[in-house]
Design a protein around this motif. Structure first.
Motif, PDB file in Angstrom:
ATOM      1  N   VAL A   1       1.609   7.160  -6.674  1.00 31.64           N
ATOM      2  CA  VAL A   1       0.533   7.985  -7.240  1.00 31.64           C
ATOM      3  C   VAL A   1       0.435   9.365  -6.590  1.00 31.64           C
ATOM      4  CG1 VAL A   1      -0.789   5.940  -7.889  1.00 31.64           C
ATOM      5  CG2 VAL A   1      -1.281   7.063  -5.718  1.00 31.64           C
ATOM      6  N   THR A   2       1.073   9.565  -5.429  1.00 30.06           N
ATOM      7  CA  THR A   2       0.983  10.870  -4.761  1.00 30.06           C
ATOM      8  C   THR A   2       2.306  11.623  -4.728  1.00 30.06           C
ATOM      9  OG1 THR A   2       1.503  10.075  -2.531  1.00 30.06           O
ATOM     10  CG2 THR A   2      -0.807   9.942  -3.249  1.00 30.06           C
TER      11      THR A   2
ATOM     12  N   ILE B   1      -6.064   5.246   0.689  1.00 24.66           N
ATOM     13  CA  ILE B   1      -5.324   4.092   0.166  1.00 24.66           C
ATOM     14  C   ILE B   1      -4.748   3.263   1.310  1.00 24.66           C
ATOM     15  CG2 ILE B   1      -3.235   3.409  -1.100  1.00 24.66           C
ATOM     16  CD1 ILE B   1      -3.814   5.759  -3.016  1.00 24.66           C
TER      17      ILE B   1
ATOM     18  N   ARG C   1      -2.792   5.597 -11.497  1.00 29.00           N
ATOM     19  CA  ARG C   1      -3.008   4.380 -10.704  1.00 29.00           C
ATOM     20  C   ARG C   1      -2.797   3.125 -11.550  1.00 29.00           C
ATOM     21  NH1 ARG C   1      -6.972   5.810  -5.676  1.00 29.00           N
ATOM     22  NH2 ARG C   1      -6.722   8.075  -5.769  1.00 29.00           N
TER      23      ARG C   1
ATOM     24  N   TYR D   1       0.790   4.073  -2.852  1.00 31.93           N
ATOM     25  CA  TYR D   1       0.505   5.450  -2.438  1.00 31.93           C
ATOM     26  C   TYR D   1       1.643   6.384  -2.856  1.00 31.93           C
ATOM     27  CZ  TYR D   1       0.108   9.465   0.722  1.00 31.93           C
ATOM     28  OH  TYR D   1       0.052  10.737   1.235  1.00 31.93           O
TER      29      TYR D   1
ATOM     30  N   PRO E   1     -10.221   7.872  -2.648  1.00 30.71           N
ATOM     31  CA  PRO E   1      -9.354   9.052  -2.521  1.00 30.71           C
ATOM     32  C   PRO E   1      -7.991   8.649  -1.979  1.00 30.71           C
ATOM     33  CG  PRO E   1     -11.548   9.512  -1.658  1.00 30.71           C
ATOM     34  CD  PRO E   1     -11.506   8.039  -1.935  1.00 30.71           C
ATOM     35  N   GLU E   2      -6.954   9.379  -2.385  1.00 33.67           N
ATOM     36  CA  GLU E   2      -5.603   8.982  -2.022  1.00 33.67           C
ATOM     37  C   GLU E   2      -5.401   8.876  -0.512  1.00 33.67           C
ATOM     38  OE1 GLU E   2      -3.113  13.181  -2.167  1.00 33.67           O
ATOM     39  OE2 GLU E   2      -3.442  12.127  -4.064  1.00 33.67           O
ATOM     40  N   ASP E   3      -6.140   9.682   0.250  1.00 37.82           N
ATOM     41  CA  ASP E   3      -6.001   9.621   1.702  1.00 37.82           C
ATOM     42  C   ASP E   3      -6.518   8.310   2.292  1.00 37.82           C
ATOM     43  OD1 ASP E   3      -4.954  12.154   1.619  1.00 37.82           O
ATOM     44  OD2 ASP E   3      -6.781  13.163   2.263  1.00 37.82           O
TER      45      ASP E   3
ATOM     46  N   ARG F   1       0.828  -1.202   0.000  1.00 36.54           N
ATOM     47  CA  ARG F   1       0.000   0.000   0.000  1.00 36.54           C
ATOM     48  C   ARG F   1       0.868   1.260   0.000  1.00 36.54           C
ATOM     49  NH1 ARG F   1      -3.182  -0.985   5.366  1.00 36.54           N
ATOM     50  NH2 ARG F   1      -0.997  -1.322   5.926  1.00 36.54           N
TER      51      ARG F   1
ATOM     52  N   ILE G   1      -8.088   0.397  -4.182  1.00 38.95           N
ATOM     53  CA  ILE G   1      -7.067   1.445  -4.229  1.00 38.95           C
ATOM     54  C   ILE G   1      -7.001   2.132  -5.589  1.00 38.95           C
ATOM     55  CG2 ILE G   1      -5.659   0.447  -2.402  1.00 38.95           C
ATOM     56  CD1 ILE G   1      -3.843  -0.745  -4.555  1.00 38.95           C
TER      57      ILE G   1
END
Length: 572
Positions: free
Chosen positions: A474-475, A542, A495, A471, A538-540, A467, A534
């Motif tokens: 992608v962020t 993941i 993603r 994360y 939303p990214e928060d 994870r 995932i």
């Protein structure tokens, strides 16, 4: 009885009259009512799948899976959970992770003071026998308020009468106490070994910090762990990996004894994930070159690569740079040279052995590309055992723009770990300066040029959680959502690209794309099931996805979250 007969009759009647009843299709495992990402461009999404004899026999929609929802098949209703091809960590140190679980783990210490408290607490709970060593790993000063390395005097206050050596998270530096330095003969007059550095204070005395090859002055004195200890470490690591959703680990360097221990675990039915194994430079590599690759028809353990090192790590200023560090006089360390590495490369091409070389700094990456190119020119394709050898550069963190296209032209695979970008976030600017950050961790640029990028964690350097890798990719932010100046968010991945980093691209890097890496009929049935998707959350959120099930070759090797079992309708 009459109602059951009418229901059966209605199922048999069609516009063409009577049709034979659909027979129950046997399967070992059936997953349905799911969101399935196949990483197969021809059919990227599915709702259900069936597995028999370790391979996918059906991938499709709910209607198509009905013949398998019967008999004694193991049927799981996933209630909409997300299914992915089994996650693969393309750069991992299995035994190191096992010992991190087994011994003093210093990861997570947010200050030097906290790290010292952890050492003290561990000693109280695990007294070191007379003559024994205190060893541990995982500390890293990048976010410490003290903004510096520990010193031997600080370790002496806690461990005055036993030798101690505590390795930085990256594995390229460590802090020794005074007794360990004395035993190793390290004093103010001690010279730096080739490819290493003994850090000294303003008065010329050793601080206790040893970088890269200098660590060997101390580590060679530490008693070797027993075979049983090593085996336990491997078992702890593979159990942890399965629980996190990893289905294959590509082990970046090891010995033949370790390979034998993994085979023992497999024979005992306790090896829960596949292993693609690289032998370390030196005697292990020479034996692999002499005996050839170890292949496995089941693809559980494959050994066909050699791990080499060119430089150290960025945080300890051992990465080899083209120009001086922005915060230090010096360009880093080279751990090998042309004359040593070239015979290995040439023989590897003739024997069909893959090469994967550690290179972090821009100078190191350029040198490795130069050496690979020379070897390719020396041994043309018709003289190689594998015409397209898929050699790799591990980490490839800092690639000068002049060298990025060379990866593509030479067919070299950049094996890159997304979590390094967030792990290095707090010190890379200091080490490199803003100008060099423009071509640091250049995932997107490399993909645009056509690179296949297998992703991984480099655990125990980083945590080793899929994870986190997803994360980070992608962020391009740390887990608190922070992104430093000059961190180039345009290098973050989609993603879909991040998923390929953990699935299909590692399979390509291991010559296994025909048998794994995507969910397709006929391929090995490796799967990772998460409670949240995932690809869409939303990214928060993941990191809040939890592993529900890990499947390797059709066998459920971990199911931390209990998945509802659907009773076949003909048994209700």
């Amino acid at each position: 009885m009459e109602m059951k007969y009418l229901a059966l009759l209605g199922g048999l009647l069609t516009s063409g009259g009577f049709q034979p009843a659909v027979a129950c299709e046997q399967a070992d495992l059936v997953l349905h009512n799911a969101t399935i990402y196949t990483v197969n461009d021809k059919a990227p999404r599915a709702e259900a799948l069936a597995i028999r004899d370790g391979k996918f026999i059906y991938v499709g929609n709910e209607d198509g899976v009905k013949p398998y929802l019967c008999g004694g098949n193991d049927i799981r209703d996933l209630k909409g959970m997300a299914v992915y091809p089994g996650f693969t960590d393309s750069h991992y140190h299995l035994k190191g992770v096992g010992y991190r679980e087994k011994e003093l783990n210093l990861q997570g210490a947010e200050s030097l003071a906290k790290m010292l408290q952890q050492v003290s607490a561990y000693l109280q709970a695990h007294p070191v026998a007379e003559g024994g060593w205190l060893t541990g790993r995982g500390w890293i000063e990048k976010t410490w308020p003290e903004k510096r390395f520990p010193t031997r005097q600080e370790i002496d206050e806690i461990v005055p009468d036993r030798p101690a050596f505590l390795v930085r998270a990256d594995g390229h530096a460590g802090i020794a106490n005074s007794l360990a330095l004395k035993m190793a003969g390290i004093n103010a007059a001690a010279p730096d070994p080739n490819g290493g550095e003994i850090l000294k204070d303003a008065s010329g005395e050793p601080t206790g910090m040893l970088v890269d090859n200098a660590m060997e002055l101390v580590t060679r004195l530490i008693p070797e762990p027993s075979r049983a200890d090593d085996k336990e470490a491997f078992l702890l690591a593979t159990e942890r990996n399965a629980a996190l959703g990893w289905t294959q680990i590509q082990n970046a360097g090891g010995t033949w004894r370790d390979l034998e221990l993994l085979e023992e675990l497999r024979q005992e039915g306790r090896l829960k994930t596949r292993v693609y194994y690289a032998l370390s430079d030196g005697a292990p590599a020479k034996r692999l070159l002499a005996e050839g690759p170890i292949t496995d028809p089941d693809h559980m353990i494959v050994a066909r690569a050699i791990k080499l090192y060119t430089d150290g790590a960025l945080g300890s200023r051992g990465a080899a740079l083209l120009a001086d560090y922005a915060d230090h006089h010096g360009k880093g360390l080279l751990l090998t040279d042309h004359d040593k590495i070239m015979p290995i490369l040439i023989e590897a091409l003739t024997k069909g052995i893959q090469i994967e070389t550690h290179a972090i700094g821009d100078r190191a990456n350029r040198l490795v590309l130069d050496w690979y190119q020379e070897a390719f020119n020396t041994v043309p394709p018709e003289q190689r055992k594998v015409k397209a050898p898929r050699w790799r550069i591990e980490h490839a963190q800092n690639i000068h723009p002049d060298d990025q296209q060379r990866f593509i032209d030479l067919g070299v695979i950049p094996s890159m770990q997304a979590s390094h970008a967030i792990g290095d976030l707090h010190f890379a600017r200091d080490r490199l300066g803003l100008e060099r950050l423009k071509y640091a961790y250049p995932w997107k640029d490399m993909i645009k040029k056509g690179a296949v990028i297998p992703g991984g964690s480099d655990a125990p350097v980083e945590i080793g959680d899929p994870r986190i890798e997803f994360y980070a990719a992608v962020t391009r932010k740390d887990l608190n959502g922070f992104q430093a100046e000059g961190w180039h968010p345009e290098q973050a991945l989609s993603r879909e690209e991040a998923l390929k980093m953990l699935t299909l691209w590692p399979a390509i890097a291991a010559f296994q794309e025909d048998v794994r890496g995507s969910i397709e009929v006929g391929k090995l049935s490796d799967l990772t099931v998460l409670t949240k998707d995932i690809m869409t959350v939303p990214e928060d959120f993941i990191m809040s996805a939890v592993t529900a099930m890990t499947v390797v070759g059709g066998h459920i090797v971990a199911d931390p979250v209990i998945v509802m079992v659907t009773t076949p309708k003909n048994e209700q």
